[in-house]
Design an enzyme around this catalytic site. Structure first.
Site, PDB file in Angstrom:
ATOM      1  N   TYR A  67     -22.961 -51.705  53.683  1.00 33.33           N
ATOM      2  CA  TYR A  67     -22.452 -52.850  53.749  1.00 33.33           C
ATOM      3  C   TYR A  67     -22.810 -53.757  53.483  1.00 33.33           C
ATOM      4  O   TYR A  67     -21.875 -54.524  53.333  1.00 33.33           O
ATOM      5  CB  TYR A  67     -22.706 -52.800  55.877  1.00 33.33           C
TER       6      TYR A  67
ATOM      7  N   PHE B 183       4.507 -65.128  39.669  1.00 38.37           N
ATOM      8  CA  PHE B 183       4.567 -63.720  39.868  1.00 38.37           C
ATOM      9  C   PHE B 183       5.014 -63.533  41.937  1.00 38.37           C
ATOM     10  O   PHE B 183       4.501 -64.783  42.459  1.00 38.37           O
ATOM     11  CB  PHE B 183       3.456 -62.981  40.198  1.00 38.37           C
ATOM     12  N   THR B 184       5.347 -62.627  42.115  1.00 42.71           N
ATOM     13  CA  THR B 184       6.213 -62.759  43.328  1.00 42.71           C
ATOM     14  C   THR B 184       5.006 -63.028  44.581  1.00 42.71           C
ATOM     15  O   THR B 184       5.675 -64.270  45.533  1.00 42.71           O
ATOM     16  CB  THR B 184       6.571 -61.278  43.494  1.00 42.71           C
TER      17      THR B 184
ATOM     18  N   ASP C 252      -5.061 -66.355  36.794  1.00 45.63           N
ATOM     19  CA  ASP C 252      -4.617 -65.158  36.451  1.00 45.63           C
ATOM     20  C   ASP C 252      -5.104 -64.042  35.869  1.00 45.63           C
ATOM     21  O   ASP C 252      -4.100 -64.167  34.859  1.00 45.63           O
ATOM     22  CB  ASP C 252      -3.182 -65.122  37.360  1.00 45.63           C
TER      23      ASP C 252
ATOM     24  N   LYS D 254      -5.000 -53.319  38.323  1.00 41.33           N
ATOM     25  CA  LYS D 254      -4.069 -54.072  36.507  1.00 41.33           C
ATOM     26  C   LYS D 254      -5.999 -53.460  35.801  1.00 41.33           C
ATOM     27  O   LYS D 254      -6.107 -52.463  35.039  1.00 41.33           O
ATOM     28  CB  LYS D 254      -3.823 -54.458  36.274  1.00 41.33           C
TER      29      LYS D 254
ATOM     30  N   ARG E 289      13.171 -56.494  38.835  1.00 41.48           N
ATOM     31  CA  ARG E 289      12.534 -57.662  38.459  1.00 41.48           C
ATOM     32  C   ARG E 289      14.075 -58.695  37.691  1.00 41.48           C
ATOM     33  O   ARG E 289      14.217 -59.070  37.188  1.00 41.48           O
ATOM     34  CB  ARG E 289      11.715 -57.519  37.079  1.00 41.48           C
TER      35      ARG E 289
ATOM     36  N   PHE F 157      12.611 -57.222  48.216  1.00 43.86           N
ATOM     37  CA  PHE F 157      12.773 -56.467  46.787  1.00 43.86           C
ATOM     38  C   PHE F 157      11.714 -54.800  47.614  1.00 43.86           C
ATOM     39  O   PHE F 157      12.348 -53.679  46.904  1.00 43.86           O
ATOM     40  CB  PHE F 157      12.183 -56.600  45.641  1.00 43.86           C
TER      41      PHE F 157
HETATM   42  N1  F0G Z   1      -0.983 -61.666  39.747  1.00 47.15           N
HETATM   43  C1  F0G Z   1      -0.321 -61.035  38.793  1.00 47.15           C
HETATM   44  C2  F0G Z   1      -0.268 -61.125  37.915  1.00 47.15           C
HETATM   45  C3  F0G Z   1       0.073 -59.748  39.366  1.00 47.15           C
HETATM   46  O1  F0G Z   1       1.317 -58.582  38.599  1.00 47.15           O
HETATM   47  C4  F0G Z   1      -0.184 -58.965  40.356  1.00 47.15           C
HETATM   48  C5  F0G Z   1       0.406 -57.787  40.861  1.00 47.15           C
HETATM   49  C6  F0G Z   1      -0.832 -59.850  41.325  1.00 47.15           C
HETATM   50  C7  F0G Z   1      -1.237 -60.822  40.933  1.00 47.15           C
HETATM   51  C8  F0G Z   1      -0.597 -59.492  42.682  1.00 47.15           C
HETATM   52  O2  F0G Z   1      -2.086 -58.180  43.230  1.00 47.15           O
HETATM   53  O3  F0G Z   1      -0.600 -56.615  43.817  1.00 47.15           O
HETATM   54  O4  F0G Z   1      -3.357 -56.651  43.210  1.00 47.15           O
HETATM   55  O5  F0G Z   1      -2.392 -57.317  44.890  1.00 47.15           O
HETATM   56  N2  F0G Z   1       1.283 -56.738  40.394  1.00 47.15           N
HETATM   57  C9  F0G Z   1       2.006 -55.790  40.069  1.00 47.15           C
HETATM   58  C10 F0G Z   1       2.786 -54.962  39.546  1.00 47.15           C
HETATM   59  C11 F0G Z   1       2.203 -55.172  41.464  1.00 47.15           C
HETATM   60  O6  F0G Z   1       3.847 -54.505  40.131  1.00 47.15           O
HETATM   61  O7  F0G Z   1       3.266 -55.657  38.570  1.00 47.15           O
HETATM   62  P1  F0G Z   1      -2.046 -57.204  44.171  1.00 47.15           P
END
Ligand code: F0G
Length: 484
Positions: free
Chosen positions: A82, A134-135, A225, A268, A391, A457
């Site tokens: 842990y 990013f979303t 990021d 990623k 997108r 989405f």
């Molecule tokens: N920042 C970027 C540039 C991303 O592409 C993503 C995720 C995140 C932050 C958030 O990270 O999913 O680990 O919580 N992108 C995914 C995509 C969801 O399908 O492009 P996460």
């Protein structure tokens, strides 16, 4: 030496795989009559499809990358504890070595990092300028009471371009924005490597240096990021003159040294799961630290399993290998150049995340508020079993008055997970997109029948606004009477 050094006698550009397949997963390709049932049953939302009904999963490169044998091996020696796990120590040392930061906070995935950073730094009504949103980033900044402002260059949204760095921030817009809102209302400036939503497009180190200069003048932080840093670094090495002979670690350091707080989605960049936040500043670290045990888990695992942590440490080391980081960009380039040559509207130059089809030009007869990119995703799945991701307008939420907001870009993303697909699979994608383009007049729009208020989405449900899916299936059967 990297695969780019291998020349084909034919002169053809071929993205040569510098790895071999040793573990495989069987794929299914359902007949077109079953595919149309699957997608309509999934509310015409590719997020809601069952993976067993998908042939090529190009929804995302998140958590779908192939691990190396070294990563899998590392997972079996993970140190389960842990607190104070030796696995964490390996990851920490890797972060220090590659990113050059002193402090590290593990989290369960990228958006958890965004949650913590936003809660720590975003002030109520604060404005966060960024090269592109990013979303999940936007959602977390708004959840913390702030808002975002995208300061991309005019080139960024051009579908056809040969600009090497479409992810650059517009420096004049940045200066003007800070002057208008007042620097005290800017919690930080955010740069996203490999700008996801405009096609995985990179920014240059030269651009980030200018952003740094403006931030220094105004006493502002930069949050970086690096979820897509590997591909951004590949493009810097191959496109930015100053770095053409630099090794990869030097370029990563050149970028990370310009930031105050760095975060990533391990789903990623390291071909694993998980995520993290890194910084050189003790003050920033302390501002965020206590939220990790509160929301994620103890400071030496942050919600990740120790096996993930081991694989992440190895995965991050592997981005120092040009053969590794060139794979996705080269496969994407192969696909994009092929589609572009066939006159199909696709974002150029090829980026580092996937091929992005422009639904506005692909389906000019479908209005954006009938969700043309979503309709294109549905149509492509029906005729191929390929799962892409909308997108565009569906990925935007409604404004405060409940109005639907047409997105600036209306794209269908076909992501290229790292080291996953073979060249014949990529050729299949190109073939089916070309067939669909020829038959595009058959594709109609969509309408919501179940619409969540936030990030609609992901789980929203839609239906075709006419019988166009039936007509598309009939045409497919006419052209491929026996085939799948
Ligand atoms: N920042 C970027 C540039 C991303 O592409 C993503 C995720 C995140 C932050 C958030 O990270 O999913 O680990 O919580 N992108 C995914 C995509 C969801 O399908 O492009 P996460």
């Amino acid at each position: 030496m990297s695969n780019s050094s291998v020349q084909f006698a034919s002169g053809e550009f071929v993205p040569l795989e510098m790895h071999k397949v040793r573990v495989v997963q069987k794929l299914n390709l359902l007949p077109v009559e079953e595919r149309v049932k699957s997608i309509e049953g999934a509310g015409c939302n590719t997020f809601l499809l069952q993976n067993k009904d998908v042939f090529l999963d190009m929804l995302t490169d998140s958590g779908t990358n192939a691990m190396s044998d070294q990563q899998v091996a590392a997972m079996s020696v993970a140190d389960d504890a842990y607190a104070g796990s030796a696995s964490y120590e390996k990851l920490y040392n890797t972060i220090v070595d590659i990113l050059g930061t002193e402090y590290f906070l593990p989290v369960h995935q990228g958006r958890a990092a965004e949650h913590i950073i936003s809660q720590a730094f975003v002030t109520k009504d604060g404005v966060v300028p960024m090269n592109f949103h990013f979303t999940t980033t936007k959602a977390h900044i708004e959840y913390a009471g702030g808002s975002i402002d995208e300061l991309f260059t005019d080139e960024a949204l051009k579908i056809k371009s040969n600009h090497p760095f479409k992810g650059n921030m517009d420096i004049d817009k940045l200066k003007a924005k800070i002057a208008t809102v007042g620097k005290e209302n800017v919690p930080y400036v955010r740069m996203e490597a490999g700008t996801n939503l405009i096609g995985g497009q990179p920014f240059s180190i030269a651009n980030m240096r200018e952003v740094r200069e403006v931030c220094d003048t105004n006493d502002l932080l930069i949050v970086l990021d690096i979820s897509l840093i590997a591909e951004n670094i590949y493009f810097i090495k191959t496109r930015e003159e100053e770095f053409k002979d630099a090794d990869i670690k030097t370029i990563i350091r050149a970028m990370c040294d310009l930031a105050d707080v760095i975060y990533f989605s391990g789903r990623k960049v390291s071909c694993t799961r998980g995520g993290g936040i890194a910084t050189k500043s003790k003050e920033h670290y302390l501002r965020m630290r206590d939220m990790v045990p509160l929301f994620e888990g103890f400071l030496t695992y942050g919600g990740m399993s120790v096996r993930e942590i081991e694989a992440m440490a190895v995965g991050l080391q592997e981005i120092l290998d040009m053969n590794m980081i060139s794979q996705s960009p080269q496969f994407i380039k192969y696909l994009v150049d092929d589609l572009d040559a066939a006159g199909i509207p696709v974002v150029t130059p090829a980026g580092g995340l996937g091929a992005h089809l422009d639904a506005k030009q692909f389906l000019p007869h479908v209005p954006q508020l009938e969700y043309s990119a979503g309709a294109l995703a549905v149509a492509l799945y029906i005729i191929s079993g390929i799962r892409g991701m909308e997108r565009g307008t569906i990925s935007m939420d409604r404004d405060a008055d409940g109005n639907d907001v047409a997105s600036e870009v209306e794209l269908l993303r076909l992501a290229m997970p790292r080291r996953v697909f073979t060249l014949s699979q990529v050729k299949y994608v190109a073939d089916r997109v070309k067939w669909l383009y020829k038959n595009r007049d058959l594709v109609g729009g969509l309408e919501f029948y179940d619409e969540p208020k936030v990030l609609r989405f992901f789980v929203g449900r839609l239906k075709p606004n006419s019988d166009w899916t039936e007509k598309l299936v009939a045409k497919f059967r006419e052209d491929f009477p026996e085939g799948l």
